[in-house]
Write a protein that holds these residues in place. Structure first.
Motif, PDB file in Angstrom:
ATOM      1  N   GLU A 166     -40.454 119.680 108.068  1.00  0.00           N
ATOM      2  CA  GLU A 166     -40.778 119.383 106.665  1.00  0.00           C
ATOM      3  C   GLU A 166     -41.409 120.595 105.991  1.00  0.00           C
ATOM      4  OE1 GLU A 166     -43.108 115.841 106.265  1.00  0.00           O
ATOM      5  OE2 GLU A 166     -41.306 114.586 106.214  1.00  0.00           O
ATOM      6  N   ALA A 167     -42.275 121.288 106.742  1.00  0.00           N
ATOM      7  CA  ALA A 167     -42.908 122.485 106.181  1.00  0.00           C
ATOM      8  C   ALA A 167     -41.845 123.511 105.801  1.00  0.00           C
ATOM      9  CB  ALA A 167     -43.901 123.074 107.172  1.00  0.00           C
ATOM     10  N   ALA A 168     -40.831 123.662 106.661  1.00  0.00           N
ATOM     11  CA  ALA A 168     -39.758 124.608 106.359  1.00  0.00           C
ATOM     12  C   ALA A 168     -38.965 124.145 105.139  1.00  0.00           C
ATOM     13  CB  ALA A 168     -38.833 124.766 107.566  1.00  0.00           C
ATOM     14  N   LEU A 169     -38.695 122.829 105.063  1.00  0.00           N
ATOM     15  CA  LEU A 169     -37.946 122.295 103.918  1.00  0.00           C
ATOM     16  C   LEU A 169     -38.717 122.522 102.626  1.00  0.00           C
ATOM     17  CD1 LEU A 169     -36.602 118.917 105.387  1.00  0.00           C
ATOM     18  CD2 LEU A 169     -35.311 121.015 104.968  1.00  0.00           C
ATOM     19  N   ILE A 170     -40.050 122.348 102.695  1.00  0.00           N
ATOM     20  CA  ILE A 170     -40.881 122.543 101.512  1.00  0.00           C
ATOM     21  C   ILE A 170     -40.807 123.993 101.042  1.00  0.00           C
ATOM     22  CG2 ILE A 170     -43.296 122.630 100.735  1.00  0.00           C
ATOM     23  CD1 ILE A 170     -43.705 120.115 102.554  1.00  0.00           C
ATOM     24  N   SER A 171     -40.597 124.917 101.984  1.00  0.00           N
ATOM     25  CA  SER A 171     -40.450 126.320 101.600  1.00  0.00           C
ATOM     26  C   SER A 171     -39.019 126.635 101.178  1.00  0.00           C
ATOM     27  CB  SER A 171     -40.854 127.228 102.753  1.00  0.00           C
ATOM     28  OG  SER A 171     -42.230 127.100 103.010  1.00  0.00           O
ATOM     29  N   GLY A 172     -38.168 125.617 101.109  1.00  0.00           N
ATOM     30  CA  GLY A 172     -36.818 125.828 100.597  1.00  0.00           C
ATOM     31  C   GLY A 172     -35.769 126.096 101.654  1.00  0.00           C
TER      32      GLY A 172
END
Lengths: 287, 264
Positions: A166-172
């Protein structure tokens, strides 16, 4: 990973046996003292200086037949594993990401394949596609692929819902990025375990099929074929099936041992085994 | 213009037994550089609020504008582009779970920049390390080899590395022991003073009170109070807020109240 496997005694034994079998597969046909297809005058002879493992019912040298047949057995096993790997892992990872329709279809397909008895199915398909090791092994590979499908899907699922993804997804990050950077590393160890297991299954299957005469035309030697021929003349040479049986068993055992070793060294516990012996704490695996 | 403007946000999940309302007509705004605390108990919808702002949960109704862009109508591709600009970042509660156990600190910190395709990654990482006061030697460590406080500072550093204008903090100190909690809170204060807007979500009024300009109280999916921190603490209006303030441990309450002239 490989270096870590060698730190375990079981890993060293497994790698040693598999290396020996691989050597047989590469060099076996050249090491064979006689032509494996050429019959001699001595029929069903016992072990002697000339024929270390004796001769079969047509007077062919058994050692030469085993050495020459190792390549077919090993290649067959590799083919089964690779087909199962590709046919299982790719849909396994994608089933988590490509939406519910794809997920449903792949899951039901996997269920169907598990329900079919693969040896019987392989026999049926060779009847349809022609008798040959590639056809038979391809079929068996597809039949075993649900193993890889389930293993890679389960590993992907556990990673896909994790907070670091999720953290990676939040960074796009894109799905491709997530799979490459996060999922792949986590899926690899269980897949390696499954791969070593399938290689073992592959040996049994190649041996079983060639024992039945499927996949290989009779004069060509294979481990299973030699075993089948030996069983026909058990009363003359009762000890004869031991050698091909031992080869098959040792290889399958080594594959399973390797699977265990990979499982033992993978993940954080495995890293600790190599890097942190006695130093620092090993966190419990989360997510 | 507000950096974050939430208007009449509704979020419900579909369950077999019917709709489960998590957020009901929530409105909240944040100006650049402002720090707002969102207080509520477990199940009040705090995390859902943060996840909806980030697009991880779909809003059922209402409008969310980040820096003037209405994000409710964004397609996945547009979402990715918005996120890559790194305007909004998120810090999770548990750093052990929010950092990939197989990536070194360096790789975790570099990830948002690599996704952006940014240049000068190492320099930016060294700069951010100094800011969160982590030693350079930690760069090659895995999360499992760090202490809890170090881990959370790495997680904060990862959120800061894209120089966001708004950081959502979801219980950033709840998983930490008291020494580490103080360290991370100090770090957040510095961040606030440097002009980054913070949305600080917590169940613990104590950790939010010292840092937030405003406090919004979330109760059963609704914001029941949204006023300057001092007002909320000194003169709570809603019964739930009063209950929250009463539940702050006594010693700390006495500490905080005495200077403001209110008898404990």
């Amino acid at each position: 990973m490989f270096r870590r496997i060698l730190t375990l005694p079981t890993g060293r034994i497994a790698v040693g046996i598999i290396a020996f079998i691989a050597l047989l597969a590469v060099a076996g046909p050249f090491l064979a003292p006689y032509d494996p297809l050429e019959g001699g005058a001595e029929i069903l002879a016992g072990p002697s200086g000339a024929h270390w493992l004796g001769t079969d019912y047509l007077g062919r040298d058994v050692l030469s037949r085993l050495l020459d047949g190792s390549r077919v057995s090993v290649l067959g096993s590799i083919q089964v594993s690779l087909v199962a790997l590709v046919a299982g892992v790719i849909p396994g990872i994608l089933s988590v990401y490509l939406g519910s329709v794809f997920e449903w279809v792949t899951l039901r397909l996997a269920d169907t394949l598990i329900a079919l008895p693969f040896l019987v199915f392989a026999v049926a398909v060779t009847a349809l596609l022609g008798n040959g090791i590639p056809q038979a092994m391809f079929t068996v590979g597809i039949m075993i692929s649900p193993l890889f499908f389930r293993v890679s899907r389960a590993a992907t699922l556990s990673v896909a819902r994790s907070q670091y993804v999720e953290a990676a997804l939040i960074s796009g990050a894109s799905v491709g990025w997530v799979v490459r950077k996060h999922v792949w590393v986590k899926v690899l160890p269980p897949i390696a375990v499954a791969l070593a297991n399938t290689a073992g299954i592959g040996f049994v299957v190649v041996s079983s099929l060639t024992f039945l005469g499927i996949g290989v035309q009779p004069p060509a030697p294979t481990w299973g074929g030699v075993l089948a021929a030996d069983l026909g003349y058990l009363s003359f040479r009762p000890w004869a099936p031991l050698v091909p049986t031992f080869l098959i068993m040792a290889t399958v055992w080594a594959c399973n041992l390797l699977a265990d070793a990979i499982r033992d060294v993978s993940g954080e516990a495995g890293r600790a085994l190599l890097l942190n012996r006695g130093r620092g704490h090993v966190p419990a695996r989360t997510a | 213009m507000s950096l974050l403007e939430i208007t009449d946000l509704d979020v419900h999940y579909r369950r077999r037994t019917g709709r489960l309302h998590v957020l009901r007509s929530v409105s909240l705004s944040l100006s650049p550089g402002e720090t707002v605390g969102v207080i509520g108990e477990t199940g009040s919808g705090k995390s859902t609020l943060a996840r909806t702002i980030l697009g991880l949960v779909k809003a059922s109704a209402g409008r969310i504008a980040i820096d003037g862009t209405d994000v409710a109508s964004l397609k996945p591709r547009q979402w990715r582009e918005l996120r890559r600009r790194g305007v909004v970042q998120y810090v999770f509660q548990d750093p052990l779970r929010s950092l990939d156990p197989d990536l070194t600190v360096l790789d975790s910190l570099a990830e948002p920049l690599r996704i952006q395709g940014a240049a000068g990654i190492r320099d930016k990482i060294l700069k951010i390390l100094a800011r969160v006061r982590l030693d350079e030697a930690l760069l090659d460590r895995l999360p499992g080899e760090l202490s809890g406080g170090q881990r959370q500072r790495v997680a904060v550093a990862r959120a800061l590395i894209t120089e966001p204008r708004l950081v959502l903090l979801d219980e950033p100190v709840s998983a930490l022991d008291s020494a580490n909690r103080v360290q991370v809170l100090e770090l957040l204060k510095e961040l606030r003073d440097a002009g980054t807007a913070l949305l600080f979500i917590s169940h613990d009024l104590g950790s939010v009170a010292g840092i937030a300009d405003r406090i919004a109280v979330l109760y059963e999916g609704e914001i029941v109070e949204d006023r300057p921190s001092a007002d909320v603490i000194n003169a709570p209006v809603h019964p739930y807020t009063r209950k929250l303030i009463r539940s702050v441990p006594t010693l700390r309450r006495a500490d905080r109240r005495t200077p403001e002239g209110i008898p404990a």
